[in-house]
Write a protein that holds these residues in place. Structure first.
Motif, PDB file in Angstrom:
ATOM      1  N   LYS A 166      13.557   6.214  -6.561  1.00  0.00           N
ATOM      2  CA  LYS A 166      14.125   7.165  -5.245  1.00  0.00           C
ATOM      3  C   LYS A 166      13.656   6.455  -3.971  1.00  0.00           C
ATOM      4  CE  LYS A 166      15.500  10.999  -8.143  1.00  0.00           C
ATOM      5  NZ  LYS A 166      15.731  12.471  -8.200  1.00  0.00           N
ATOM      6  N   LEU A 167      12.335   5.998  -3.969  1.00  0.00           N
ATOM      7  CA  LEU A 167      11.804   5.362  -2.567  1.00  0.00           C
ATOM      8  C   LEU A 167      12.665   4.199  -2.283  1.00  0.00           C
ATOM      9  CD1 LEU A 167       7.971   6.091  -3.193  1.00  0.00           C
ATOM     10  CD2 LEU A 167       9.196   6.929  -1.086  1.00  0.00           C
ATOM     11  N   LEU A 168      12.860   3.310  -3.511  1.00  0.00           N
ATOM     12  CA  LEU A 168      13.498   2.043  -3.240  1.00  0.00           C
ATOM     13  C   LEU A 168      14.832   2.429  -2.733  1.00  0.00           C
ATOM     14  CD1 LEU A 168      11.944  -0.054  -6.281  1.00  0.00           C
ATOM     15  CD2 LEU A 168      11.690  -0.512  -3.720  1.00  0.00           C
ATOM     16  N   LEU A 169      15.583   3.593  -3.182  1.00  0.00           N
ATOM     17  CA  LEU A 169      16.814   3.582  -3.055  1.00  0.00           C
ATOM     18  C   LEU A 169      17.090   4.683  -1.782  1.00  0.00           C
ATOM     19  CD1 LEU A 169      18.393   4.446  -6.534  1.00  0.00           C
ATOM     20  CD2 LEU A 169      18.814   2.280  -5.074  1.00  0.00           C
ATOM     21  N   LYS A 170      16.024   4.569  -0.932  1.00  0.00           N
ATOM     22  CA  LYS A 170      15.923   5.395   0.214  1.00  0.00           C
ATOM     23  C   LYS A 170      16.323   6.966   0.228  1.00  0.00           C
ATOM     24  CE  LYS A 170      16.881   3.347   3.989  1.00  0.00           C
ATOM     25  NZ  LYS A 170      17.524   2.621   5.146  1.00  0.00           N
ATOM     26  N   ASP A 227       0.764  -1.216  -0.010  1.00  0.00           N
ATOM     27  CA  ASP A 227       0.046   0.209  -0.134  1.00  0.00           C
ATOM     28  C   ASP A 227       0.782   1.225  -0.040  1.00  0.00           C
ATOM     29  OD1 ASP A 227      -2.391  -1.278  -0.129  1.00  0.00           O
ATOM     30  OD2 ASP A 227      -2.495  -1.844   2.022  1.00  0.00           O
ATOM     31  N   LEU A 228       1.748   1.411  -0.979  1.00  0.00           N
ATOM     32  CA  LEU A 228       2.743   2.471  -1.056  1.00  0.00           C
ATOM     33  C   LEU A 228       2.359   3.636  -1.481  1.00  0.00           C
ATOM     34  CD1 LEU A 228       5.738   3.007  -0.174  1.00  0.00           C
ATOM     35  CD2 LEU A 228       6.399   2.483  -2.788  1.00  0.00           C
ATOM     36  N   SER A 229       2.257   4.727  -0.904  1.00  0.00           N
ATOM     37  CA  SER A 229       1.850   5.947  -1.477  1.00  0.00           C
ATOM     38  C   SER A 229       2.960   7.118  -1.175  1.00  0.00           C
ATOM     39  CB  SER A 229       0.755   6.533  -0.866  1.00  0.00           C
ATOM     40  OG  SER A 229      -0.544   5.424  -1.274  1.00  0.00           O
ATOM     41  N   GLY A 275       2.267   3.393   3.929  1.00  0.00           N
ATOM     42  CA  GLY A 275       2.854   2.103   3.410  1.00  0.00           C
ATOM     43  C   GLY A 275       4.186   1.995   3.775  1.00  0.00           C
ATOM     44  N   SER A 276       4.579   0.653   3.240  1.00  0.00           N
ATOM     45  CA  SER A 276       5.859   0.266   3.772  1.00  0.00           C
ATOM     46  C   SER A 276       6.682  -0.376   2.472  1.00  0.00           C
ATOM     47  CB  SER A 276       5.735  -0.800   4.821  1.00  0.00           C
ATOM     48  OG  SER A 276       5.236  -1.869   4.468  1.00  0.00           O
ATOM     49  N   THR A 306      12.265  -7.689   6.715  1.00  0.00           N
ATOM     50  CA  THR A 306      12.910  -6.564   7.362  1.00  0.00           C
ATOM     51  C   THR A 306      12.327  -5.464   6.566  1.00  0.00           C
ATOM     52  OG1 THR A 306      14.782  -7.852   7.602  1.00  0.00           O
ATOM     53  CG2 THR A 306      15.102  -5.432   7.885  1.00  0.00           C
ATOM     54  N   GLU A 307      12.076  -4.320   7.468  1.00  0.00           N
ATOM     55  CA  GLU A 307      11.731  -2.947   6.838  1.00  0.00           C
ATOM     56  C   GLU A 307      12.882  -2.449   6.184  1.00  0.00           C
ATOM     57  OE1 GLU A 307       8.508  -0.929   6.954  1.00  0.00           O
ATOM     58  OE2 GLU A 307       7.629  -2.653   7.673  1.00  0.00           O
ATOM     59  N   LEU A 308      12.627  -2.007   5.104  1.00  0.00           N
ATOM     60  CA  LEU A 308      13.638  -1.066   4.548  1.00  0.00           C
ATOM     61  C   LEU A 308      14.323   0.089   5.219  1.00  0.00           C
ATOM     62  CD1 LEU A 308      15.511  -0.594   1.969  1.00  0.00           C
ATOM     63  CD2 LEU A 308      13.491   0.696   0.959  1.00  0.00           C
TER      64      LEU A 308
END
Length: 183
Positions: free
Chosen positions: A122-126, A80-82, A133-134, A140-142
């Protein structure tokens, strides 16, 4: 308006030309003043943004005590990533995305211009934090993984990649240095 006044006899031709000249002379300073105001507003916005970046905590310090190892299962799951830029009044760029990227597979993110591909990367690369969402790696949480360690284990080709006249290794090292500089 001035020409109508001349035709009606309220102004002479010389008075009309004088009026047009004065208006013409006023045009350039007025235009310069308006441009100055717009430039001042742009500078003010830039300074506010610089202040936000400058007062933000250093990413290396925040991430220093986080995990430097990946879980056994390395699939990436979005739940549920927003994400939205700005405050609550701005619309979501990404809305309720749920998917799984399997471990060991190459995944291409494709879509129309403006559909959120770069934002997702950019979300995936932090570089960004999800609004809602997560993102998990296995179980493991990013957010629990050290930023530098995570990025060293990722491969992504962004649309604004810079290449220098050097070897692949040299470009790789420069890219890492640029990431540290930006962060």
């Amino acid at each position: 308006m001035a020409a109508t006044a001349v035709v009606k006899g309220n102004l002479t031709l010389g008075m009309m030309i004088s009026t047009q000249y004065i208006v013409g002379q006023l045009n350039l300073p007025l235009s310069n003043f308006i441009t100055f105001i717009q430039t001042w507003q742009d500078a003010k916005i830039s300074l506010e943004r610089l202040s936000q970046v400058h007062t933000r905590d250093d990413e290396d310090l925040i991430s220093a005590n986080k995990d430097r190892e990946l879980p056994q299962n390395k699939f990436i799951e979005l739940k549920d990533l927003s994400y939205r830029y700005g405050g609550k009044s701005t619309p979501f760029v990404l809305k309720k995305i749920s998917c799984v990227f399997p471990e060991g597979k190459t995944t291409a993110i494709v879509g129309a211009s403006g559909s959120g591909k770069t934002t997702l990367m950019k979300l995936l690369l932090k570089f960004y934090e999800p609004t809602v969402g997560s993102i998990t790696i296995g179980n493991t949480e990013l957010n629990a993984i050290n930023n530098d360690f995570w990025r060293m284990n990722c491969g992504a080709v962004m649309q604004d990649t810079f290449m220098f006249n050097d070897t692949i290794a040299g470009n790789y090292n420069r890219k890492i240095e640029m990431c540290h500089f930006v962060n």
